[in-house]
Write a protein that holds these residues in place. Structure first.
Motif, PDB file in Angstrom:
ATOM      1  N   TYR A 382      35.780  37.633  40.998  1.00 44.45           N
ATOM      2  CA  TYR A 382      36.972  37.792  41.205  1.00 44.45           C
ATOM      3  C   TYR A 382      38.357  38.500  41.947  1.00 44.45           C
ATOM      4  N   HIS A 383      38.906  38.041  42.806  1.00 48.27           N
ATOM      5  CA  HIS A 383      39.868  38.823  44.185  1.00 48.27           C
ATOM      6  C   HIS A 383      40.126  40.466  43.626  1.00 48.27           C
ATOM      7  N   ARG A 384      40.182  40.616  44.645  1.00 44.67           N
ATOM      8  CA  ARG A 384      40.686  42.131  44.718  1.00 44.67           C
ATOM      9  C   ARG A 384      40.855  43.037  45.845  1.00 44.67           C
ATOM     10  N   PRO A 385      42.180  44.135  46.214  1.00 47.34           N
ATOM     11  CA  PRO A 385      42.521  44.208  47.193  1.00 47.34           C
ATOM     12  C   PRO A 385      41.521  44.995  48.261  1.00 47.34           C
ATOM     13  N   ALA A 386      41.701  45.434  49.236  1.00 46.65           N
ATOM     14  CA  ALA A 386      41.133  46.052  49.988  1.00 46.65           C
ATOM     15  C   ALA A 386      40.738  46.952  49.993  1.00 46.65           C
ATOM     16  N   ILE A 387      39.810  48.182  51.055  1.00 52.52           N
ATOM     17  CA  ILE A 387      39.852  49.555  50.687  1.00 52.52           C
ATOM     18  C   ILE A 387      40.898  50.073  51.068  1.00 52.52           C
ATOM     19  N   THR A 388      42.118  49.893  51.476  1.00 54.22           N
ATOM     20  CA  THR A 388      42.401  50.769  51.618  1.00 54.22           C
ATOM     21  C   THR A 388      43.443  50.686  50.579  1.00 54.22           C
ATOM     22  N   MET A 439      35.387  41.162  43.752  1.00 53.13           N
ATOM     23  CA  MET A 439      34.149  41.547  43.178  1.00 53.13           C
ATOM     24  C   MET A 439      33.343  41.032  42.188  1.00 53.13           C
ATOM     25  N   LEU A 440      32.141  40.752  42.823  1.00 48.74           N
ATOM     26  CA  LEU A 440      30.673  39.763  42.455  1.00 48.74           C
ATOM     27  C   LEU A 440      29.761  40.369  41.524  1.00 48.74           C
ATOM     28  N   PHE A 441      30.063  39.409  40.517  1.00 50.42           N
ATOM     29  CA  PHE A 441      28.309  39.941  39.965  1.00 50.42           C
ATOM     30  C   PHE A 441      28.044  38.455  39.111  1.00 50.42           C
ATOM     31  N   TYR A 442      26.364  38.414  39.676  1.00 50.09           N
ATOM     32  CA  TYR A 442      25.219  37.839  39.896  1.00 50.09           C
ATOM     33  C   TYR A 442      23.871  37.868  38.509  1.00 50.09           C
ATOM     34  N   LEU A 458      28.527  37.137  30.086  1.00 50.72           N
ATOM     35  CA  LEU A 458      29.263  38.655  30.931  1.00 50.72           C
ATOM     36  C   LEU A 458      30.524  38.538  30.699  1.00 50.72           C
ATOM     37  N   ARG A 459      31.428  37.246  30.509  1.00 46.80           N
ATOM     38  CA  ARG A 459      32.800  37.008  30.576  1.00 46.80           C
ATOM     39  C   ARG A 459      32.887  38.494  29.681  1.00 46.80           C
ATOM     40  N   GLN A 460      32.412  38.273  28.005  1.00 50.38           N
ATOM     41  CA  GLN A 460      32.515  39.609  26.447  1.00 50.38           C
ATOM     42  C   GLN A 460      32.227  40.419  27.469  1.00 50.38           C
ATOM     43  N   GLU A 461      31.907  41.051  28.148  1.00 51.37           N
ATOM     44  CA  GLU A 461      31.196  42.728  29.168  1.00 51.37           C
ATOM     45  C   GLU A 461      32.552  42.616  29.731  1.00 51.37           C
ATOM     46  N   ILE A 462      32.644  42.011  30.307  1.00 49.05           N
ATOM     47  CA  ILE A 462      34.128  42.094  31.176  1.00 49.05           C
ATOM     48  C   ILE A 462      35.725  42.629  30.584  1.00 49.05           C
ATOM     49  N   ASP A 463      35.295  41.476  29.723  1.00 44.04           N
ATOM     50  CA  ASP A 463      37.024  41.411  28.698  1.00 44.04           C
ATOM     51  C   ASP A 463      37.081  42.346  28.010  1.00 44.04           C
ATOM     52  N   LYS A 464      36.159  43.519  28.068  1.00 43.57           N
ATOM     53  CA  LYS A 464      35.856  44.273  26.880  1.00 43.57           C
ATOM     54  C   LYS A 464      36.711  45.639  27.536  1.00 43.57           C
ATOM     55  N   LEU A 465      36.652  45.885  28.996  1.00 42.55           N
ATOM     56  CA  LEU A 465      37.563  46.365  29.559  1.00 42.55           C
ATOM     57  C   LEU A 465      39.419  46.438  29.497  1.00 42.55           C
ATOM     58  N   LYS A 466      39.325  45.138  28.973  1.00 43.92           N
ATOM     59  CA  LYS A 466      41.114  45.050  29.172  1.00 43.92           C
ATOM     60  C   LYS A 466      41.536  45.640  28.218  1.00 43.92           C
ATOM     61  N   THR A 467      40.497  45.767  26.677  1.00 40.67           N
ATOM     62  CA  THR A 467      40.824  46.077  25.555  1.00 40.67           C
ATOM     63  C   THR A 467      40.522  47.361  24.530  1.00 40.67           C
ATOM     64  N   ILE A 528      41.602  51.627  34.136  1.00 39.60           N
ATOM     65  CA  ILE A 528      40.807  50.776  34.119  1.00 39.60           C
ATOM     66  C   ILE A 528      40.919  49.833  33.735  1.00 39.60           C
ATOM     67  N   VAL A 529      41.932  49.352  32.440  1.00 41.11           N
ATOM     68  CA  VAL A 529      42.171  48.627  31.130  1.00 41.11           C
ATOM     69  C   VAL A 529      43.429  48.291  32.322  1.00 41.11           C
ATOM     70  N   ARG A 530      44.133  49.062  32.514  1.00 41.52           N
ATOM     71  CA  ARG A 530      45.788  47.753  33.707  1.00 41.52           C
ATOM     72  C   ARG A 530      44.789  47.216  34.758  1.00 41.52           C
ATOM     73  N   VAL A 531      44.159  47.669  35.689  1.00 43.44           N
ATOM     74  CA  VAL A 531      43.077  47.106  36.779  1.00 43.44           C
ATOM     75  C   VAL A 531      42.580  45.808  36.166  1.00 43.44           C
ATOM     76  N   ALA A 532      42.003  45.825  35.350  1.00 40.47           N
ATOM     77  CA  ALA A 532      40.975  45.083  34.028  1.00 40.47           C
ATOM     78  C   ALA A 532      42.080  43.603  33.837  1.00 40.47           C
ATOM     79  N   LYS A 533      43.173  44.022  33.384  1.00 37.61           N
ATOM     80  CA  LYS A 533      43.864  43.239  33.042  1.00 37.61           C
ATOM     81  C   LYS A 533      44.879  42.165  34.586  1.00 37.61           C
ATOM     82  N   GLU A 534      45.142  42.835  34.917  1.00 38.30           N
ATOM     83  CA  GLU A 534      45.518  42.220  36.257  1.00 38.30           C
ATOM     84  C   GLU A 534      44.191  41.224  37.307  1.00 38.30           C
ATOM     85  N   THR A 535      43.476  41.986  37.294  1.00 36.92           N
ATOM     86  CA  THR A 535      41.798  41.685  38.398  1.00 36.92           C
ATOM     87  C   THR A 535      41.736  40.440  37.493  1.00 36.92           C
ATOM     88  N   PHE A 536      41.086  40.893  36.084  1.00 38.36           N
ATOM     89  CA  PHE A 536      39.969  39.477  35.646  1.00 38.36           C
ATOM     90  C   PHE A 536      40.116  38.708  34.888  1.00 38.36           C
TER      91      PHE A 536
END
Length: 551
Positions: A382-388, A439-442, A458-467, A528-536
């Motif tokens: 998933y694309h995410r912003p830079a270190i800054t 952000m890479l998962f493998y 994997l996606r179920q675990e990622i989606d839990k961060l949103k809810t 965490i919830v906010r960023v997860a919803k925006e990113t995943f």
């Protein structure tokens, strides 16, 4: 044979039998191979794609200075205040900056020369030139690495001319002329080789008690590093300044080209997971040069010339694009005096204007599938912003929650509970973090299961961060681990030097290294919830599937 070497051997022979009684060992070795490939792409700043070690390890290893890691506390400010008292920074008139940190616990000093240039800065059609230059930086100068440069120089120029003629003859299909020119090339190359003092720079460093002479090239930087006894400060100043003041780019150029081509064959063409990673990143990016491998494409490497490398060096290795960190038992006043004497010789030049194309927002799920002789692998990014970006610490915490070790959610769910995977990991900041990244998962599939099953789990675990808000105890555990992990990297002189440089160059100030520690502490469950919803989201997702194919 070490673990990585064994994994490569087993992998390349194609003899992985997962039902065999040694399957557990083989699985671990295979996972080690993926870790090698992922690190090779530049996931971690300190372990980049291309590393060049020129000096053999000495009989007695000079250990880096160790200091007590400060305890995790509510604020990092007291530790920062101590560092500020011990740190001196200055810039020479030509633009070259030095960061000097005093650590007098042992008579050891670590040095890093950080060139703010990497794979992303390469011209189209010239991929691999930054890495190639890093290799050639160990070949010496007009005084180091040669028996007689006056005699060597015309031979090197002849080799360059013959190489161009060979390429032209091949393009025109003139086989007889190619054979004649190649015979002449080998004759001249043999003459030039007799004038080379092999690895003279490495021998000088080793004989003076230095260790760790190495370099690495990543997507966005090239780093040259080693450590010396404290009384060899001036020797380092002399060697390192000469290295970039008077390099001989042509020396053993064609020999190193063959070495790099073989490196690419081993890590990409002959490695299913290496090929998968290259295809995956090329799918995730459309215009940003993160999509290109730091080692370069085969065709580009073959066509690079000494003139290409020299031009790249002249463009990017200007004083204002170099930063040097010196950490250990030193006197800052002496460092500054010697720096002016040796590095002050560099002529000030205009820094190249950065022209990195901006990757447009991804609008739909992208997917790449390969079928090769390999255990099945699943990759998701998933694309995410830079270190800054202000949310950088939030992304780091999310990465730790999901994929940092055996206590992570992915490992516990996919490996231990559901037994769908032999291993499941991830990383935030792939393949670099100076620009918006992934952000890479493998995960490596377990016998009897498919990559599609892995994808769902994997996606179920990622989606839990949103809810589901992360439990306070879990969040504090991950914060503690993240802060402690970062502080551990500062425990050695070399680790501190590297981190200071990364933050100085990428964020504008080394102080942001310590700000990151406070930022980690400030992350909340709501963040965490906010960023997860925006990113995943599906449209921001890139999928890679490496499917098994009978050899």
């Amino acid at each position: 044979m070490n673990q990585i070497s064994r994994s490569i051997l087993v992998f390349r022979l194609g003899i992985l039998d997962w039902s065999d009684k040694v399957s557990v060992i083989l699985r671990r070795l295979f996972v080690a191979l993926l870790a090698l490939i992922i690190l090779w792409w530049g996931l971690l700043p300190e372990i980049a794609l291309a590393q060049t070690q020129t000096a053999p390890p000495p009989q007695r290893v000079l250990q880096p200075t160790k200091t007590q890691t400060p305890p995790v506390q509510s604020s990092i400010q007291p530790y920062l205040n101590r560092v500020i008292k011990q740190l001196t920074e200055f810039r020479l008139d030509n633009g070259l900056k030095f960061i000097v940190l005093e650590r007098h616990q042992a008579p050891v000093v670590s040095f890093i020369t950080y060139a703010n240039v990497g794979g992303v800065d390469e011209p189209d059609g010239k991929t691999g030139v930054a890495h190639f230059l890093e290799h050639l930086a160990f070949k010496g100068t007009t005084r180091i690495g040669t028996e007689n440069y006056k005699a060597e120089k015309p031979l090197l120029e002849t080799l360059e001319r013959l190489d161009g003629q060979i390429k032209t003859a091949k393009a025109n299909g003139k086989k007889d002329e190619v054979a004649r020119l190649e015979a002449e090339f080998k004759r001249v190359e043999a003459q030039a080789a007799k004038l080379v003092k092999q690895n003279e720079l490495g021998r000088i460093v080793e004989q003076a008690g230095g260790v760790g002479l190495n370099a690495n090239t990543s997507t966005e930087a090239t780093r040259y590093l080693y450590s010396f006894p404290a009384n060899k400060l001036e020797l380092w100043m002399s060697l390192e300044s000469e290295r970039f003041l008077d390099p001989v780019i042509r020396r053993e150029f064609y020999k190193e080209r063959d070495v790099i081509l073989e490196e690419r064959r081993m890590r990409v063409e002959n490695s299913p997971i290496g090929l998968m990673v290259e295809k995956f990143i090329d799918t995730a990016y459309k215009v940003h040069p993160y999509r290109r491998p730091v080692i370069g494409y085969d065709k580009d490497i073959r066509n690079l010339t000494p003139e290409d490398v020299q031009k790249f060096f002249d463009t990017h290795y200007v004083p204002s694009n170099l930063t040097i960190a010196i950490v250990g038992d030193v006197n800052p006043a002496e460092v500054k005096k010697l720096a002016q004497t040796y590095f002050g010789r560099y002529q000030a030049k205009t820094k190249a204007v950065e022209e990195i194309p901006v990757e447009p927002p991804q609008q739909q799920t992208r997917e790449v599938t390969l079928q090769l002789p390999s255990q099945p692998w699943y990759l998701e990014g998933y694309h995410r912003p830079a270190i800054t970006h202000p949310d950088n610490a939030v992304y780091e915490i999310i990465g730790s929650l999901l994929s940092d070790g055996r206590t992570s959610r992915l490992y516990k769910s996919l490996v231990e509970k559901q037994r769908l995977a032999l291993n499941a990991q991830g990383y935030s900041g792939f393949p670099g973090d100076k620009y918006p990244n992934l952000m890479l998962f493998y995960a490596l599939t377990a016998p009897g299961h498919t990559v599609d099953e892995l994808a769902v789990a994997l996606r179920q675990e990622i989606d839990k961060l949103k809810t589901e808000p992360v439990a306070t105890v879990d969040l504090e555990r991950v914060k503690t681990q993240a802060r402690a992990g970062l502080l551990r990297t500062l425990d050695s002189n070399m680790g501190m030097a590297q981190q200071l440089l990364e933050y100085e160059v990428k964020t504008g100030s080394w102080r942001n290294l310590f700000k990151q520690l406070d930022d980690i502490s400030a992350v909340t469950t709501a963040d965490i919830v906010r960023v997860a919803k925006e990113t995943f989201t599906p449209k921001n997702r890139t999928i890679g599937k490496l499917l098994s194919k009978e050899a």
